[in-house]
Design an enzyme around this catalytic site. Sequence first.
Site, short mmCIF file in Angstrom:
data_model
loop_
_atom_site.label_atom_id
_atom_site.label_comp_id
_atom_site.label_asym_id
_atom_site.label_seq_id
_atom_site.Cartn_x
_atom_site.Cartn_y
_atom_site.Cartn_z
N LYS A 87 0.54 -1.18 0.05
CA LYS A 87 -0.15 -0.04 0.07
C LYS A 87 0.88 1.22 0.09
O LYS A 87 0.72 2.16 -0.76
CB LYS A 87 -1.04 -0.05 1.36
CG LYS A 87 -1.57 1.03 1.68
CD LYS A 87 -3.08 1.34 1.39
CE LYS A 87 -3.53 2.57 1.77
NZ LYS A 87 -4.68 2.77 1.05
N LYS A 125 -1.38 11.77 5.05
CA LYS A 125 -1.08 10.83 6.11
C LYS A 125 -0.34 9.46 5.53
O LYS A 125 0.64 9.08 5.98
CB LYS A 125 -2.51 10.09 6.54
CG LYS A 125 -2.23 8.84 7.22
CD LYS A 125 -3.71 8.12 7.59
CE LYS A 125 -3.16 6.96 8.08
NZ LYS A 125 -4.39 5.88 8.70
P1 NAD Z 1 -12.74 7.26 10.43
O1 NAD Z 1 -12.05 8.16 11.45
O2 NAD Z 1 -13.98 7.61 9.72
O3 NAD Z 1 -12.90 5.70 11.13
C1 NAD Z 1 -11.93 5.39 12.14
C2 NAD Z 1 -13.01 4.99 13.32
O4 NAD Z 1 -12.36 3.92 14.37
C3 NAD Z 1 -13.77 6.24 14.05
O5 NAD Z 1 -14.96 5.92 14.10
C4 NAD Z 1 -13.08 6.06 15.51
O6 NAD Z 1 -13.86 6.15 16.55
C5 NAD Z 1 -13.01 4.46 15.58
N1 NAD Z 1 -12.04 3.94 16.44
C6 NAD Z 1 -10.80 4.45 16.78
N2 NAD Z 1 -10.17 3.80 18.09
C7 NAD Z 1 -11.21 2.78 18.31
C8 NAD Z 1 -11.15 1.80 19.23
N3 NAD Z 1 -10.11 1.46 20.08
N4 NAD Z 1 -12.16 0.93 19.16
C9 NAD Z 1 -13.28 1.08 18.45
N5 NAD Z 1 -13.23 2.07 17.66
C10 NAD Z 1 -12.15 2.74 17.48
O7 NAD Z 1 -11.64 6.69 9.30
P2 NAD Z 1 -11.73 5.85 7.92
O8 NAD Z 1 -11.73 7.01 6.71
O9 NAD Z 1 -12.81 4.81 8.20
O10 NAD Z 1 -10.38 5.30 7.94
C11 NAD Z 1 -10.05 4.07 8.62
C12 NAD Z 1 -8.84 3.50 8.23
O11 NAD Z 1 -9.00 3.19 6.58
C13 NAD Z 1 -7.50 4.65 8.08
O12 NAD Z 1 -6.44 3.94 8.47
C14 NAD Z 1 -7.53 5.22 6.89
O13 NAD Z 1 -6.32 5.58 6.52
C15 NAD Z 1 -7.70 3.98 5.83
N6 NAD Z 1 -8.54 4.29 4.44
C16 NAD Z 1 -9.26 5.39 4.42
C17 NAD Z 1 -9.85 5.71 3.13
C18 NAD Z 1 -11.01 6.46 3.00
O14 NAD Z 1 -11.08 6.86 1.75
N7 NAD Z 1 -11.48 7.04 4.14
C19 NAD Z 1 -9.21 4.62 1.94
C20 NAD Z 1 -8.26 3.83 2.26
C21 NAD Z 1 -7.91 3.56 3.51
#
Ligand code: NAD
Length: 310
Positions: free
Chosen positions: A183, A258
Site C-alpha cells: 500500500k 497521512k
Molecule cells: P474514520 O476516522 O472515519 O474511522 C475510524 C473509526 O475508528 C472512528 O469511528 C473511531 O471512533 C474508531 N476507533 C478508533 N479507535 C477505536 C477503538 N479503540 N475501538 C473502536 N473504534 C475505534 O476513518 P476511515 O476514513 O474509516 O479510515 C479508516 C482507515 O482506513 C484509516 O487507517 C485510513 O487511512 C484507511 N483508509 C481510508 C480511506 C478513505 O477514503 N476514508 C481509504 C483507504 C484507506
Amino acid sequence: MSEATGSGKMAHVAFLGLGHMGGPMAVNLVKAGYTVAGFDVVPAALDAARGHGIPTVATPAEAVAGADVVLTMFPSGQHVLDAYRGTDGRPGLLDVAGPDTMFLDCSTINVDEAREASALAVAAGHRAVDAPVSGGVVGAEAGTLTFMVGALPEDFDAVRPLLEVMGKRVVHCGAHGAGQAAKVCNNLILGISMIAVSEAFVLGEKLGLTHQALFDVASAASGQCWALTTNCPVPGPVPTSPANRDYQPGFAGALMAKDLKLALNALQSTGVAARMGPLASEIYDTFAAEGGAGRDFSGIITDIRDKSAH
Ligand code: NAD
C-alpha cells in the site's frame, strides 16, 4: 447464516472501528450473512451503524466474545497497538479473545507497526493478517475495495472469502506487514505522479498549450499514468475526475498526506536514498494544512498554479 459465508469457520466477526470505511464494510458483511458484533468508541458511530443494520455491542470485550475474526478499521497504528495491548490497565483485545482468533487489521498503518501488531497477536496465541485497502468510501459501500494482504498462506486462505465480500480484488503480497508495504509503495507512486502531472499541466498553461492538447499527447505517450488518465487534475479531458467537481469528493488531501507520511517513515527506516518521496510528503502536508485537507489530492494543481510566478 447464508451459504455466502462458506463453511462458517470465519462466520462470527467482531468489527471495531465503524467510521467512514468500517461502517459500509460491516454492512456488506451483514448483508452476506456474517454474524457481526460492531463496536466503536464514538457513540454517534455506533448509532449510525445500528441505523444501517449492523448489530452493535457496548464494549470491545462483548464484541470479541466468541468471535472467529477481530477486524479493526482504525485511524492509525497507535490505535491498533493500543487496542490490541490495552491501555490504562484495561485488558487488550488480545487478552479477551479466545485462543487462535484471527486478528485482521484493515487500517492503513506503518509497516513496522503492522509487523509489531502481528507479532503481538501471534505471541498471544492468535493469528494475524494485515489487509489495508484502496478504493475509498465509494469502494467500501460498493464492496469493490482492493485488499493488499500480508499473512501466512493458510491465514490468507482463511480470510479470503470474507475479504471477497467487501472487495473485488484480494492480493496476497507476502508475510506479515507485506500488505502495508504494498500500500505504501503504491501510494508513493500515486502521490509523486499526481504532482508531476500537475506541474506539467501548469507548465503547459504557461507555454500556451490547451489542457486537451497536452492530455491527448501525454495520455497516449510515455507520460501516461492513473493520475493523468483517471484522476486528471484539470477539468475537461476526463469528465469523471474530481477536478470537474471543484475537487469534491475524492481521495482527501489529508489522507494522501497521512499515507505519504507512512511512506516517508518506511523510506527512512529502510534507508532508501529517496528524494521525491520526502518532498512529496512535505508538499501534501502543506496542501492539507492550507485548506486542501478535505479536497481531492489532485487539487494540488491549484496550489502549484497559485504559487507560480504570473
Ligand atoms: P474514520 O476516522 O472515519 O474511522 C475510524 C473509526 O475508528 C472512528 O469511528 C473511531 O471512533 C474508531 N476507533 C478508533 N479507535 C477505536 C477503538 N479503540 N475501538 C473502536 N473504534 C475505534 O476513518 P476511515 O476514513 O474509516 O479510515 C479508516 C482507515 O482506513 C484509516 O487507517 C485510513 O487511512 C484507511 N483508509 C481510508 C480511506 C478513505 O477514503 N476514508 C481509504 C483507504 C484507506
